[in-house]
Every structure is written in structure tokens, then in C-alpha cells.
Write an enzyme that holds these catalytic residues in place. Structure first.
Site, PDB file in Angstrom:
ATOM      1  N   MET A 265      13.055 -42.840  37.663  1.00 39.86           N
ATOM      2  CA  MET A 265      14.145 -43.645  38.195  1.00 39.86           C
ATOM      3  C   MET A 265      14.162 -45.029  37.563  1.00 39.86           C
ATOM      4  O   MET A 265      13.127 -45.695  37.489  1.00 39.86           O
ATOM      5  CB  MET A 265      13.995 -43.738  39.731  1.00 39.86           C
ATOM      6  CG  MET A 265      15.064 -44.566  40.398  1.00 39.86           C
ATOM      7  SD  MET A 265      16.711 -43.844  40.143  1.00 39.86           S
ATOM      8  CE  MET A 265      17.690 -45.330  40.138  1.00 39.86           C
ATOM      9  N   GLU A 300      14.922 -43.785  30.811  1.00 38.34           N
ATOM     10  CA  GLU A 300      14.936 -44.802  31.877  1.00 38.34           C
ATOM     11  C   GLU A 300      15.079 -46.197  31.286  1.00 38.34           C
ATOM     12  O   GLU A 300      15.792 -47.041  31.823  1.00 38.34           O
ATOM     13  CB  GLU A 300      13.675 -44.707  32.743  1.00 38.34           C
ATOM     14  CG  GLU A 300      13.394 -43.330  33.343  1.00 38.34           C
ATOM     15  CD  GLU A 300      14.584 -42.690  34.038  1.00 38.34           C
ATOM     16  OE1 GLU A 300      15.454 -43.410  34.575  1.00 38.34           O
ATOM     17  OE2 GLU A 300      14.652 -41.435  34.039  1.00 38.34           O
ATOM     18  N   GLU A 322      24.834 -41.377  33.203  1.00 37.40           N
ATOM     19  CA  GLU A 322      23.881 -40.311  32.875  1.00 37.40           C
ATOM     20  C   GLU A 322      24.219 -39.598  31.564  1.00 37.40           C
ATOM     21  O   GLU A 322      23.346 -39.369  30.730  1.00 37.40           O
ATOM     22  CB  GLU A 322      23.752 -39.315  34.029  1.00 37.40           C
ATOM     23  CG  GLU A 322      23.156 -39.923  35.313  1.00 37.40           C
ATOM     24  CD  GLU A 322      21.783 -40.570  35.124  1.00 37.40           C
ATOM     25  OE1 GLU A 322      21.146 -40.360  34.070  1.00 37.40           O
ATOM     26  OE2 GLU A 322      21.350 -41.312  36.037  1.00 37.40           O
TER      27      GLU A 322
HETATM   28  N1  TRP Z   1      18.795 -41.875  37.817  1.00 41.78           N
HETATM   29  C1  TRP Z   1      17.671 -41.005  37.621  1.00 41.78           C
HETATM   30  C2  TRP Z   1      17.690 -40.632  36.158  1.00 41.78           C
HETATM   31  O1  TRP Z   1      18.496 -39.912  35.692  1.00 41.78           O
HETATM   32  C3  TRP Z   1      17.768 -39.763  38.447  1.00 41.78           C
HETATM   33  C4  TRP Z   1      17.022 -39.765  39.745  1.00 41.78           C
HETATM   34  C5  TRP Z   1      15.729 -40.087  39.920  1.00 41.78           C
HETATM   35  C6  TRP Z   1      17.486 -39.341  41.011  1.00 41.78           C
HETATM   36  N2  TRP Z   1      15.390 -39.870  41.228  1.00 41.78           N
HETATM   37  C7  TRP Z   1      16.443 -39.431  41.910  1.00 41.78           C
HETATM   38  C8  TRP Z   1      18.702 -38.900  41.473  1.00 41.78           C
HETATM   39  C9  TRP Z   1      16.570 -39.064  43.248  1.00 41.78           C
HETATM   40  C10 TRP Z   1      18.846 -38.545  42.807  1.00 41.78           C
HETATM   41  C11 TRP Z   1      17.799 -38.623  43.687  1.00 41.78           C
HETATM   42  O2  TRP Z   1      16.962 -41.128  35.390  1.00 41.78           O
HETATM   43 ZN    ZN Z   2      19.371 -41.037  34.072  1.00 36.19          ZN
END
Ligand code: TRP
Ligand code: ZN
Length: 892
Positions: A265, A300, A322
């Protein structure tokens, strides 16, 4: 009957909020079972919105107090998670105190505990599980955060941005204060309070600023962080060189956590990662793990610009960040591979990466696009946003960006990116905004029709046929397109499809291409733009009838329909100058052979196919990594998708027979290849070595499938003597995927060696859950999966364990999962129901394993439908699982 357990949210209903937030001051008194969060928000009236109340969302919170400018609010209304407060004036301070129980939070969304430490996950809507807030990505606020915790248990206190204060408190507690200078939506908020240590490095950015990089892990893992750190530094350099984008903070942190729903994340300045995508050392990580660490770290990091500095207006725009960021990480990995391969090997190295990406797209996204959850990369509606972090939004989204890159060219694309940041830095925008700047930066390049890629679901078909006119030396290529109907979207319009084309002469070499009416420019590949239902392209000046090579490099995310006989496929397998298409020719040939064998259990493996395979196998001029791709059969999920109706047991039987035959008939070749692919010296992660190891491991797999004594002996020696995980696990996989009597002993030895290593045990679980039956007398794999559920190392609370054992069985072992007696399906329902109560996001991911049930034979359909209905009728079903199962049962 339409089943609807949660309200549907429509993209068209977007309205700006009447009040947004300018600054937030958060205070956390951290305690495992009773954390108190004090949240002071400066709320400001939004001049661009209609008048209305302050809207906040809160979920699973114990609200202790709420004041507006220090007073109890005049009017406060609550419905579900939504809180509405009437307020006067233009600027008010809202203060909310809430109490939460991180220990009881098994969803891994919001604030939760992992191995005694506190971690957060807020995307998409986890922040509302921490405090009441306008939890939408279009509310961008400046955050200041104070963390207070027990020093002994949580010596490290982290949040976004810069550390601006820290100190001791009474009773063995301490605090740290963090300030993030950049306004951000709350889904990018993060905190970590745990007992961790950091690998640190300071580097200079392109403008000469010194920045501190940290990778935070549990103490025993410090020797596994080097590769993640190197990957971070490479990502920073690449974004500077490729897009002129620099890190904007003085400090950038990566934290590894063992309990995490997804991969990682991109929280501002404080990326939180699944341990699986951080930790790597030769003894525990395979070459593929090293690759994944590199690409996820890059992904990330790249979000810092594409996602954080410019973010999404609403969650329907998810592919804005994304799709674009996946495209960026794919380009980065391709560049890294090409650089390592040197000038001569660069093209092949890029093709190998492209093949990997297309394999993922075909295995995961094509089936999604053909099932009940099919949606455009920018969906029009959802019930639960967590269900829309999909292969379509991510992988097809990246393909759409790649097509833009193809249409505009490298420089035009870069100009568009520059303009995107110059217009929208600090804003929350839409996909339309992105495509609009791409057009504007390229002299108004017309992208109106291109926008249909954002609104139409389904995998387009491109049907191609050629006509040779010997008298005048011309070749006319007819390209036609159509997109099959998807749920709720029956009529489809023609798309803009870039089709990269080459023509191969009878000598196996590419012809110089000249389109009728155009000058010759010496090019041997051209990108044709298919925009109508059907178009003709006439190539002239050809000496002999060519063999077309279409969709080179997979220039568009479509299914190419082209009649090619076996001889032509073998010819392209041997001669296509485009390495991607050379691989694709091998895949098409293998697909044809295996589907024929599945349809007729007596159908032999054609000699010509074995010969074409042998030719590739022995072609020493080809890069080993490429050969490993070309000699691997198409994925089972993809093949099932190509079968109508899908018959997983017949397909499995055909695959077993084909692998055995290729192993037996080419045994001497595989043995020689295995010996030739040994990598001397100490392990290093390098693409050239990785390619050799991959090819050696593949040779062992074929030999083991054939039960070849010499091959199995080599597997056993390699298993015992290996100096790294790639070789050790490759050998173990070969032994397990065979009838060799030593397979159980090898599994036990592996377990004994790694009994305390969670990530390595995931591999051990997955290998057993994904095993095929090479011996008709062997017990069903389900027996083993059930037994492993009660292994002390297994836990339904840890997503990595669930994905390794259940995910592999449900999604990567169709030949076992779809057993005719329905035992696999009943087991699925049992596990989905068990997971639903703990972690709805993970449960919904598992639930999706049966969504394409209508493609199966009637007997399997009946078995699956009963289990879908059982899950739908179960008590306390989460909106996440309800949406998946409901849509599966509704059908089109
Ligand atoms: N934004 C994150 C990525 O694509 C995705 C992500 C990480 C996520 N943890 C999550 C999406 C929990 C939904 C719920 O790198
Ligand atoms: Zn992402």
C-alpha cells in the site's frame, strides 16, 4: 431474480461534498483493546458544491464525543455509516473522540494488530473504521499525527511525512509527532507502532537533495531487506530519468507486515508491504520472488506521483492510478531486465517480461471479462469497492495506457504526463481528465473513440484474414472486430485497436512493408489502426506470399482470431522475428494440441508438434529465459477459458498425458538441457542466471512427469545439494509432481528445514494444494488440503496462508477442485463461510473462484449452483461476498 444484499453505488451519482477538510490533527492513545482516537478537523465549506450538512462516515466505532466549535452540534443525523451535521458559517472545527478495539479487528482494514504491533490499512474505506471523517478520495487535507504507546512493546512510532517531535511519557509510555506537508486523501493515511528495526540508506535526488530511505522489519529479518532497498533506489532513479519525477519528501519508509490483505500500500511516505514483497535472501526466496519484490517496491514508489500527488476523484476512477502505475512498473521492470541483458539480449529480455504480463492478463483478466463480474476498466457501479481491485482495473487498465503510449509515441506520452502534472498536481481527478491532457499535449490528438476502452467491458475479438494476389505481388489483410456482450452491456461499439503487423517471407525473414499508396520506409513492423467494424490494408511490392505475424508484442488486449494450420504455427515458432509472437505461436500450437487431446482421450500427440518443441528446446541461440517461456504449456485457467463447455477433468487428463509424452519423447534432450543450464558459483539474483535456473527447473518438471529415472535422480540431488531456494524449490516441485516414492520424504525435509519461516511455509502449502495426481491410485488432493488446515503453521486469519493453501487449491488446481463428486465445491462453501466472518475481503477473493460456473458441464453447474446458494443463504453474509455470489447467481 436479482439478489441484492447491499445497495449499488452508481458512478453517475457523484456529487462534490458540501464541506471538505483543510487540516486534521489526530491523536492516538494506542492500546491493543481500547485505543482512543482524538480527531480535530478544520472543516471548510466547499464553494463548488451545493449547500448541505457536513458529512462524515464512521464504522465499528464507539463514539465518545463529538463537538462543533467546542459545542454539542445543533443537529446530528445518522444512518448506517453516514453521519450528517448541520453547521453554519464557512469554517468550523469538528472534534470527534472514538474508541476502537484493534485486537478484535480481524478484517485487516482500519487499525489492527499483527504480531503485537499496530498497523493500518485505509484504502479504500478503512479510515472510517479509525475515526469519523469524510472518507472520500476527493477530500484532501493536511495531516498532523501524534502517536502515544507503550515503549517496551512499541519502540517504533511511524506515520506519514516528517518526524517533528518525540519524547517520554509517564508509565513507560512515549510519543512521536508526525507532520505530512502534502494534502492527501485519508485513504493514504498510515501509522505503524511496533517493535521493528530498519535498514537505512541516504541517497541524493536528481536535484541534489539528501533523503533518508528506510526498510522496517522485525529484527530477525534484517538480512533480507537489501534487495527491497536496492529496488527502491532503482525505482527512484528510473522515475527521475524516465519521467523527470523526483521524491518529494526528506524521508521514505517501507514497513513489512505479515498480516496484510493485498500486496502493498502506497501510503504517503510510509508504504506498508506484505512481508512477501519485501523479504528476500537466496536461501528463502526464489528468482521469481526477487522479481516480485522489485516490481512491487517500484509500483508503490511510483504511486507517489501517480496516485498520491494526483489522486482519484472517486473510486470509479481507480484505474486512473492503478492502470497507469502498473504500466509504469511494467516498463520499469522491462528496462531493468534489458539493462542487465546488455545490448544484444535487450529485445529478448523485454519480450520475456511482456510474456509474463500477458500470461497474467490471459489467466486472470480474460476470464473476468467473460464472467458475471465483467466490468469496464472504469466501472459504472459497484456494491463493495473492495471487489473492484481487479485484474480488469489493474492489468487491462495498464494495457489501455500502453495503447495510448503506442498511439502517441514515447515522446508524446511523456509530454502528456508532464502536462498532467502541471495541470493536476495536488488534485483529485478523473480518467477523462487524464485522457484529455494526453490529447492536448499532442496537438489535439483525437481520443474520443479511444475513450470507449474506459466504458466498454469484455475482451474484443479481432478476426483477421489475408488474401494473396500473386499477379501483382500484393497481400490484402482484412481485420474485423467485435466485442461479446457482457452483463448489463449488450451493444458494443468499435474500439480503436492498434494492431502491430509484420509479414514473414518464405525464407523466414521479415519483408519490408509498404502499404498501397505510401512510400517504402524500410520498416518491417507497422502499427495499423483498426477503428471500424472491418477494414482492409493492402501491402504491395511483395515477391512471394507472406505469412502474417499479427498483434506483435501483444499490441492490444484482444483475442486474435486467425486461421493458421499446424505447419504455419510451426513456421512462426521457428522464424517469427517478433519474440513475443514466436512465443505466442508456440502457445497457440500447444493449445490446439491439448484441447484436441481433451476432446478425445485417444488422440495422439502429433509428431510435428514434438518436433517443433524439440527445435525450440535445442536452439542454443535463444535466451534461456525465453526458452523457458516458450516450452511451458499455456496456463490451465487460460485453457479452461478456451473450452466450451469447460471440462476441467478432461483438460487435466490431457495435460498430464501431454507433459508425460513430451517428457518421454524428449528425455535425452531435457537431460542434456538440464546439465547445460547449471549455474556455477554463488547465487546472485541476475536475470541471466534466473533464466538458466528456470529452464533447468522446467526440464526437471518434464522429466519428472515422465517418471524418468535419471531425471528424478537429478531432482533429488539438486534438492539435497541446492545452495538457493530457486533450485531447491524447483527440485522439490519436480519430485512432488511425480510418482517418485521420495516425494513425501522431500516434503518433510523441506518442512523441517523451514519450520519457523512463514513465507517459505507458504510455498510448502501451495505446492501441496496445487499438486496434480500423476498416479491414478493416489488420494484426491482435497484430503491433503483438509489435513493441512489443521497444521499448526496454518491460520485462517493470515491472508498469505489462505491464499497459499485455499487460493491455490480453488484457483490453480481446477483438475482437482472440480472433482465430479462435488467435494471440492462443498469444501469451498464451507471455507468461504468460515472466512466471511473474519475477513470479508479475503472471503470475497476466494468466493470468486466459482463465478464462471455457467461455463462448465451441466453436472458441474448443478453441483456449483447448490453451493453458491448455500453461501448466499448463510447468516451474516458480508456485502463483499454477497456481491460476488449474488452476481454469479444472477448471470447476465
Ligand atoms: N493501492 C494498493 C496498490 O495497488 C492496493 C491495496 C493495498 C489495497 N491494500 C489494499 C486495496 C486493501 C484495497 C484494500 O498498490
Ligand atoms: Zn497500485
Amino acid at each position: 431474480m436479482k439478489t441484492e444484499h447491499a445497495p449499488t453505488i452508481q458512478r453517475a451519482d457523484y456529487r462534490p461534498l458540501s464541506w471538505t477538510v483543510e487540516t486534521v490533527d489526530l491523536h492516538f492513545a494506542l492500546d491493543p483493546e481500547a485505543t482512543v482516537v482524538t480527531n480535530r478537523m478544520l472543516c471548510v465549506r466547499n464553494p463548488d458544491a451545493d449547500a448541505g450538512p457536513i458529512r462524515l462516515w464512521g464504522e465499528d466505532l464507539k463514539r465518545l464525543s463529538l463537538t462543533v466549535d467546542g459545542q454539542a452540534p445543533a443537529a446530528l443525523r445518522e444512518s448506517g455509516a453516514l453521519i450528517e451535521i448541520d453547521a453554519g458559517g464557512d469554517r468550523v472545527v469538528v472534534e470527534v473522540r472514538t474508541r476502537i478495539d484493534p485486537k478484535a479487528n480481524t478484517t485487516l482494514s482500519g487499525l489492527y494488530l499483527s504480531n503485537g504491533g499496530f498497523f493500518t490499512q485505509c484504502e479504500a474505506e478503512g479510515f472510517r473504521r479509525i475515526t469519523c471523517f469524510p472518507d472520500r478520495p476527493d477530500v484532501m487535507a493536511r495531516f498532523t499525527v501524534t502517536l502515544e504507546a507503550d515503549r517496551a512493546n512499541c519502540p517504533v512510532l511511524l506515520s506519514n511525512g516528517n518526524l517533528i517531535g518525540q519524547g517520554e511519557l509517564p508509565d513507560g509510555r512515549h510519543y512521536a509527532r508526525w507532520e505530512d506537508p502534502f494534502p492527501k486523501p485519508c485513504y493514504l493515511f498510515a501509522l505503524v507502532a511496533a517493535d521493528l528495526v530498519a535498514l537505512e540508506r541516504t541517497v541524493q535526488t536528481m536535484s541534489g537533495r539528501e533523503v533518508l530511505l528506510q526498510v522496517w522489519v522485525e529484527e530477525g529479518n534484517l538480512d533480507r531487506c537489501g534487495h527491497a532497498m536496492d529496488s527502491l533506489v532503482h525505482s527512484m532513479r528510473w522515475d527521475e530519468e524516465t519521467f523527470g519525477l523526483e521524491l518529494d519528501l526528506d524521508r521514505f519508509m517501507i514497513v513489512a507486515v505479515a498480516d496484510f490483505n493485498m500486496g502493498a500500500m502506497e501510503n504517503k511516505g510510509l508504504n506498508i508491504f506484505n512481508t512477501k514483497f519485501v523479504l528476500a535472501k537466496p536461501d528463502t526466496a526464489t528468482d521469481i520472488d526477487y522479481e516480485h519484490v522489485e516490481s512491487v517496491v517500484a509500483h508503490e514508489y511510483f504511486h507517489n506521483w501517480t496516485g498520491n500527488r494526483v489522486t482519484c476523484r472517486d473510486w470509479f476512477q481507480l484505474t486512473l492510478k492503478e492502470g497507469l502505475t502498473v504500466f509504469r512498473d511494467q516498463q520499469f521492470s522491462a528496462d531493468m531486465l534489458a539493462r542487465a541483458a546488455g545490448a544484444e539480449g535487450a529485445a529478448s529480455a523485454r519480450a520475456v517480461k511482456r510474456i509474463d504480463d500477458v500470461r497474467v492478463l490471459r489467466a486472470a483478466q480474460f476470464p473476468e471479462d467473460a464472467g458475471p463480474m465483467a466490468h469496464p476498466i472504469r466501472p459504472d457501479s459497484y456494491q463493495e469497492i473492495n471487489n473492484f481491485y481487479t485484474a480488469t482495473v489493474y492489468e487491462k487498465g495498464a494495457e489501455v495506457i500502453r495503447m495510448l503510449h503506442t498511439l502517441l509515441g514515447q515522446e508524446g506520452f511523456r509530454n502528456g504526463m508532464d502536462l498532467y502534472f502541471s495541470y493536476h498536481d495536488g488534485e483529485a481527478v478523473t480518467c477523462d481528465d487524464f485522457v484529455e491532457v494526453m490529447s492536448e499535449a499532442n496537438n489535439g490528438f483525437d481520443l474520443d473513440q479511444f475513450m470507449r476502452w474506459y466504458s466498454q467491458a469484455g475482451t474484443p475479438r479481432v478476426k483477421a484474414s489475408g488474401e494473396w494476389n500473386a499477379a501483382v505481388g500484393s497481400y490484402t489483410l482484412t481485420l474485423a472486430q467485435y466485442t461479446p456482450a457482457t452483463p448489463g452491456q449488450h451493444a458494443k461499439l468499435p474500439l480503436v485497436i492498434p494492431v502491430a503487423v509484420g509479414l514473414i517471407g518464405p525464407d523466414g525473414r521479415d519483408c519490408a512493408l509498404r502499404l498501397d499508396g505510401e512510400a517504402q520506409d524500410g520498416a518491417t513492423t507497422r502499427v495499423l489502426k483498426l477503428t471500424a467494424d472491418e477494414q482492409r490494408f493492402r501491402f504491395v511490392g511483395l515477391a512471394a506470399e507472406p505469412v502474417p505475424s499479427l498483434l506483435r508484442g501483444f499490441s492490444a488486449p484482444v483475442v486474435l482470431e486467425l486461421d493458421e494450420d499446424d505447419a504455419r504455427l510451426a513456421f512462426r515458432m521457428a522464424h517469427d522475428a517478433d519474440p513475443f509472437n514466436r512465443w505466442d505461436a508456440a502457445q497457440r500450437y500447444a493449445e490446439r494440441v491439448v484441447l484436441a487431446m481433451a476432446a478425445d482421450a485417444a488422440a495422439p500427440v502429433p509428431d510435428a508438434f514434438v518436433a517443433a518443441f524439440r527445435a525450440l528446446l535445442g536452439d542454443g541461440a535463444l535466451d534461456p529465459a525465453f526458452r523457458a517461456q516458450a516450452l511451458a504449456l499455456p496456463g490451465e485457467a487460460y485453457l479452461l477459458e478456451r473450452m466450451a463447455p469447460a471440462e476441467p477433468l478432461a483438460l487435466r487428463a490431457a495435460l498430464v498425458r501431454l507433459m508425460r509424452t513430451l517428457g518421454e519423447r524428449l528425455a535425452a534432450d531435457w537431460l542434456a538441457l538440464f546439465d547445460a543450464m547449471q549455474v556455477p558459483g554463488e547465487y546472485r539474483y541476475h536475470p541471466a542466471d534466473a533464466g538458466r535456473r528456470a529452464l533447468a527447473n522446467l526440464a526437471l518438471r518434464y522429466l519428472a512427469a515422465a517418471g524418468d529415472g535419471e531425471g528424478l535422480a537429478r531432482a533429488q540431488t539438486r534438492f539435497e545439494a541446492a545452495s538457493n531456494m530457486t533450485e531447491r524449490f524447483g527440485a522439490l516441485a519436480a519430485l512432488v509432481q511425480s510418482t517418485h516414492p521420495a516425494r513425501e520424504a522431500a516434503l518433510e525435509a523441506f518442512h523441517a528445514r523451514y519450520r519457523d519461516d512463514a513465507l517459505v511455509l507458504d510455498k510448502w502449502f501451495a505446492l501441496q494444494a496445487g499438486a496434480w495426481r500423476w498416479d491414478d491410485a493416489a488420494a484426491p488432493v482435497l484430503d491433503r488440503v483438509r489435513a493441512l488446515l489443521s497444521d499448526p503453521a496454518f491460520s485462517l486469519s493470515n491472508p498469505n496462508k489462505v491464499y497459499a493453501l485455499l487460493g491455490t487449491y480453488f484457483r490453480a488446481n481446477p483438475g482437482e477442485f472440480h472433482a465430479a463428486d462435488g467435494s471440492g465445491h462443498a469444501f469451498w462453501a464451507e471455507q468461504v463461510i468460515a472466512l466471511n466472518g473474519r475477513n470479508p475481503q479475503v472471503a470475497a477473493r476466494m468466493a470468486r473462484a466459482l463465478e464462471s460456473w455457467r461455463r462448465f458441464t451441466p453436472a458441474l453447474q448443478a453441483s456449483i449452483r447448490a453451493q453458491l446458494e448455500r453461501v448466499l443463504a448463510s447468516e451474516g453474509l458480508s456485502p463483499d461476498v454477497a456481491e460476488v455470489v449474488g452476481k454469479a447467481l444472477d448471470g447476465a
